[in-house]
Design a protein around this motif. Structure first.
Motif, mmCIF file in Angstrom:
data_model
loop_
_atom_site.group_PDB
_atom_site.id
_atom_site.type_symbol
_atom_site.label_atom_id
_atom_site.label_comp_id
_atom_site.label_asym_id
_atom_site.label_seq_id
_atom_site.Cartn_x
_atom_site.Cartn_y
_atom_site.Cartn_z
ATOM 1 N N GLU A 18 0.699 -1.027 0.170
ATOM 2 C CA GLU A 18 -0.240 0.005 -0.132
ATOM 3 C C GLU A 18 0.746 1.265 -0.102
ATOM 4 O O GLU A 18 0.081 2.312 0.162
ATOM 5 C CB GLU A 18 -0.965 -0.140 1.389
ATOM 6 C CG GLU A 18 -2.073 -1.001 1.103
ATOM 7 C CD GLU A 18 -2.625 -1.476 2.246
ATOM 8 O OE1 GLU A 18 -2.466 -0.613 3.523
ATOM 9 O OE2 GLU A 18 -3.392 -2.351 2.242
ATOM 10 N N ASP A 19 2.133 1.052 -0.235
ATOM 11 C CA ASP A 19 3.027 2.284 -0.243
ATOM 12 C C ASP A 19 4.205 1.854 -0.959
ATOM 13 O O ASP A 19 4.367 0.787 -1.502
ATOM 14 C CB ASP A 19 3.532 2.631 1.084
ATOM 15 C CG ASP A 19 4.044 4.256 1.345
ATOM 16 O OD1 ASP A 19 4.287 4.702 0.349
ATOM 17 O OD2 ASP A 19 3.670 4.886 2.477
ATOM 18 N N LYS A 20 5.165 2.741 -1.285
ATOM 19 C CA LYS A 20 6.461 2.472 -2.024
ATOM 20 C C LYS A 20 7.200 1.206 -1.560
ATOM 21 O O LYS A 20 7.200 0.754 -0.258
ATOM 22 C CB LYS A 20 7.629 3.533 -1.764
ATOM 23 C CG LYS A 20 7.105 4.848 -2.346
ATOM 24 C CD LYS A 20 8.087 6.036 -2.327
ATOM 25 C CE LYS A 20 8.660 6.654 -0.893
ATOM 26 N NZ LYS A 20 7.524 7.627 -0.577
ATOM 27 N N VAL A 21 7.810 0.213 -2.626
ATOM 28 C CA VAL A 21 8.085 -0.882 -2.423
ATOM 29 C C VAL A 21 9.609 -0.580 -2.437
ATOM 30 O O VAL A 21 10.193 -0.346 -3.293
ATOM 31 C CB VAL A 21 8.038 -2.023 -3.260
ATOM 32 C CG1 VAL A 21 8.190 -3.320 -2.864
ATOM 33 C CG2 VAL A 21 6.427 -2.227 -3.451
ATOM 34 N N LEU A 22 10.491 -1.176 -1.241
ATOM 35 C CA LEU A 22 11.846 -0.568 -1.043
ATOM 36 C C LEU A 22 12.829 -1.872 -1.569
ATOM 37 O O LEU A 22 13.912 -1.664 -2.037
ATOM 38 C CB LEU A 22 12.098 -0.095 0.298
ATOM 39 C CG LEU A 22 11.323 0.959 0.635
ATOM 40 C CD1 LEU A 22 11.819 1.508 2.041
ATOM 41 C CD2 LEU A 22 11.621 2.294 -0.002
ATOM 42 N N CYS A 23 12.565 -3.023 -1.386
ATOM 43 C CA CYS A 23 13.389 -4.102 -1.506
ATOM 44 C C CYS A 23 12.706 -5.552 -1.967
ATOM 45 O O CYS A 23 11.508 -5.399 -1.881
ATOM 46 C CB CYS A 23 14.195 -4.505 -0.303
ATOM 47 S SG CYS A 23 13.063 -5.002 1.085
#
Length: 416
Positions: free
Chosen positions: A384-389
């Protein structure tokens, strides 16, 4: 004119490398406006006649090196292929859709993840490291770093002892030993050498060394070997330090901005990606640059596939690119466009040379087939938000972490 083309008939031959589904190479006449779904029905009918197989198999269709994602007529027009000649269509079993399995909650953004066998490591913006099993059970929360953890990697797993490393914005990398049955962990060595935060970490295939990339623009190489002395508690120092302190074996200098990604290509070669729009391939023994590849925007991640001998990169221009460092012509083999924001992380499949995973600031995780540049095979939704990894070290698990404080696990039906 278009309607005539779409109703035109084509002569096609079906071929496959999967012997159990092979059919006669006699040409068939089909409508040129068919899509993948109709071809699937058609090929399955021929297979059932030929092999008396009852099950229906989902296939992808490869025409002139690219998977069919439109009508046959549109595909041929785009490739500039004549509809007069008999067309060869290769069919291959489609990689099954991964199934959502677990959502592992953290107290802050999940910025790093790595799997080894049945164990998952995650790194978090609340400075902690976590160990989970692949069933989603939390085993341990590990404090120690004083800033967000940006990289985690398993080093070795032998018997009852696991060794792993972590890198943090606190400028240190820590080498940990986990006693599995006792479920206790000790930081054995703290690795210093960077003057700014560590952004990425990678362990060599033999587990003897690891590399770190940092905002100080350097890549540092460290030994993972644990000496007898390391297991003796460190003497009290004026500056509190966990375990023994260790300096880099080598510092690779050359990037002009932050190093965003680092990977081992072989025992003596490391590739790094930078915010300076550059990929650098390093000779670890000589400490120099073997090759430099320029992009047109900041790179946020890079991964190397020993199966295809190619690099995949994540970039600020929303595109994913595959580079062949050995190519004498264009280094960019193909470009993949579907993310609507920065692409933050990319990972190759460790068992299939044509599959990779990408994660982006648009909240999307995508599973790609290298022969389908415009359309991902699957969107793995849930964040539901930015995916970092993201991580695909265990062939059966596709894992991603992001700014919604979750680690999401998708299960792949794994076929060797």
């Amino acid at each position: 004119m278009a309607s005539q083309a779409s109703e035109a008939q084509l002569q096609v031959k079906f071929v496959t490398k999967q012997e159990q589904y092979a059919v006669s190479d006699a040409p068939y006449a089909i409508q040129s406006n068919v899509q993948s779904a109709e071809l699937n029905t058609f090929v399955n009918a021929i297979i059932k006649e030929t092999h008396s197989i009852d099950k229906t198999v989902a296939f992808d269709f490869l025409i002139c090196g690219e998977l069919l994602c439109t009508t046959l007529a549109e595909h041929l027009e785009e490739k500039g292929i004549s509809t007069e000649e008999t067309l060869e269509i290769e069919y291959l079993e489609r990689f099954p859709a991964p199934k959502p399995q677990d959502c592992l909650m953290h107290d802050d953004w999940v910025s790093a993840v790595h799997t080894h066998g049945n164990w998952i490591l995650s790194g978090c913006y609340d400075n902690s490291i976590h160990i989970w099993n692949t069933k989603g059970q939390h085993k341990l929360a590990i404090p120690g770093h004083t800033s967000p953890v940006k990289g985690v990697s398993w080093v070795s797993l032998t018997g009852d002892q696991a060794v792993f490393v972590s890198g943090s914005h606190d400028q240190s990398a820590m080498l940990w030993v986990w006693n599995v049955s006792g479920n206790s962990v000790d930081c054995i060595v703290t690795c210093r050498g960077h003057e700014k935060g560590i952004e990425c970490i990678a362990v060599s295939a033999d587990g003897n060394r690891f590399a770190t990339g940092s905002w100080d623009t350097n890549v540092c190489l460290y030994s993972t070997s644990l000496t007898v002395e390391d297991s003796v508690p460190a003497k009290k120092k004026s500056k509190p330090e966990q375990g023994h302190s260790r300096q880099p074996l080598t510092t690779l200098k050359g990037h002009r901005e932050a190093v965003s990604g680092v990977k081992w290509m072989d025992f003596n070669t490391v590739v790094s990606s930078g915010w300076d729009h550059l990929l650098k391939i390093w000779d670890c023994e000589l400490g120099g640059i073997k090759q430099e590849i320029a992009g047109n925007k900041a790179f946020f991640d890079v991964d190397w596939s020993p199966l295809s001998n190619t690099l995949v990169t994540a970039s600020a221009d929303r595109h994913i690119r595959i580079y062949d460092p050995r190519s004498t012509e264009s280094l960019v083999k193909s470009t993949y466009t579907s993310h609507s924001g920065w692409v933050q992380a990319v990972r190759w499949s460790t068992t299939k040379d044509t599959l990779f995973l990408s994660a982006g600031y648009d909240g999307q995780v995508k599973l790609w087939e290298t022969r389908s540049p415009k359309t991902p095979l699957y969107d793995l939704s849930g964040h539901e938000d930015k995916v970092l990894c993201c991580d695909w070290s265990n062939p059966a698990l596709l894992i991603s972490g992001g700014c919604d404080n979750t680690l999401r696990i998708f299960k792949a039906k794994h076929k060797e």
